[in-house]
Design an enzyme around this catalytic site. Structure first.
Site: not given
Length: 393
Positions: A210, A240, A235-237
């Site tokens: 992220g 995505a 949160e980025d995972y």
């Protein structure tokens, strides 16, 4: 054939499969870097018709490079974009930095949001919520405070946002800085990390960090908006994953996500690697096999297989395999860097050896303690990627 012989044969087959997979990853990442990275992206649509972008910038504290990093975003060459600076606390020194830049660039569409909005345990999401709610463009670019950009970085990312693409991300790398800790980071982000990151994305595995992500806001809104990811630390995972689950593709920018934090040390690097390993283990339990993809352990396993089948000397094979890995990594590092690195080959050799030697210790430390410290909080990770905040009594 007894069970021992059967087990030996099975381990030998595993060793050769491991050899093929790891060197396939080596060659795949080197070829990708040479062909696709640090290249001018083709103009897939007229510059003037590029979609508007809302840049979400989470800020916490200051470091010696913060103002210079932030200023590069005010100097972007892009037709329509806004900068949404998000600071959690009113007494954060980052507020003064933001106000200084807002005054210096009055013609740039930029706003400052202070106070955040508590919607979950993730402090980054909490900080970004007011900016996200105030975003007025169809594309949102979440970019960490330590990232430095070129004037055409956003243009490069926007050109990758084609009709079926829902997320564009940059390969993380590190800017040239002074000191051995900077060299260590640069070696990691130029060798081991891109090998896994690029191989995963080329083969269709969604692997995104992220640090710098351009996303379609309507897709995030369909998933519940940023608030839907506030229960996760990584949160980025999950952002995505939500985009991929809705049938959208990912694309990687031709420019790297250039990290340029002014605060760095070997201890900070080690702590960061342990935190990332903890997150991967809790989100994807198969990560427990990760150490066998690192040079020294992989060389031992493959060397044992070669000894069992061909009766080759294990230590000779180990040394030769490590040397080949070392050279392959240097070739890849030069590709990610876009030329020769700023440090000497001796510095590279020392940093490479230390980084490879740290891998087992980092992994065992991640297994030993399920809690992480991030920003100003401590969290206990749970299987599946959620976490509980540990409150001081």
């Amino acid at each position: 054939m007894d069970l021992v012989d059967l087990a030996m044969q099975g381990l030998s087959v595993f060793g050769f499969i491991l050899f093929l997979v790891l060197w396939f990853m080596h060659f795949m990442s080197i070829i990708y870097v040479r062909l696709c990275l640090n290249k001018k992206s083709p103009d897939k649509q007229p510059y003037s018709k590029l979609s508007g972008v809302s840049l979400l910038k989470p800020l916490k504290g200051v470091d010696p490079n913060l103002i210079n990093n932030l200023e590069t975003f005010f100097e972007l060459d892009y037709p329509t974009y806004e900068i949404l600076l998000c600071v959690q606390d009113y007494d954060d020194p980052a507020v003064d930095v933001c106000k200084k830049l807002l005054g210096k660039y009055p013609n740039v569409d930029a706003r400052l949001f202070i106070g955040g909005k508590k919607v979950g345990i993730n402090p980054k999401i909490n900080n970004l919520m007011p900016g996200y709610e105030g975003a007025k463009h169809g594309l949102v670019w979440i970019c960490d405070s330590g990232i430095r950009v070129k004037p055409d970085t956003l243009t490069d990312m926007a050109y990758q946002m084609t009709e079926k693409v829902g997320l564009v991300h940059g390969l993380p790398y590190v800017a040239d800085r002074q000191g051995f800790a900077a060299t260590l980071e640069q070696v990691y982000f130029g060798t081991s990390h891109p090998r896994s990151y690029i191989s995963a994305n080329v083969t269709g595995i969604k692997c995104v960090t992220g640090m710098s992500c351009l996303m379609r806001k309507d897709i995030l809104d369909q998933a519940g908006g940023l608030i839907a990811f506030a229960q996760y630390i990584a949160e980025d995972y999950f952002m995505a994953k939500a985009i991929a689950d809705r049938g959208w593709k990912f694309s990687m920018a031709t420019q790297v996500a250039m990290q340029n934090s002014g605060s760095y040390s070997i201890a900070q690097f080690q702590s960061r690697m342990i935190r990332w390993a903890k997150l991967r283990i809790n989100m994807l339990p198969a990560t427990i096999c990760e150490p066998i993809s690192e040079c020294f352990l992989a060389s031992l396993i493959i060397g044992w297989a070669a000894h069992h089948v061909f009766h080759w000397d294990i230590m000779v094979f180990f040394m030769c395999h490590c040397l080949a890995w070392f050279i392959s990594d240097y070739i890849q590092l030069r590709g990610v860097q876009g030329g020769a690195p700023a440090f000497s080959k001796l510095d590279y050799a020392v940093a490479w050896f230390i980084r490879e030697s740290m891998t087992i210790q980092i992994f065992l430390s991640a297994l030993w303690d399920p809690t992480i410290s991030w920003r100003t909080g401590r969290y206990r990770l749970r299987c599946g990627g959620t976490a509980d905040e540990i409150l001081d009594v």
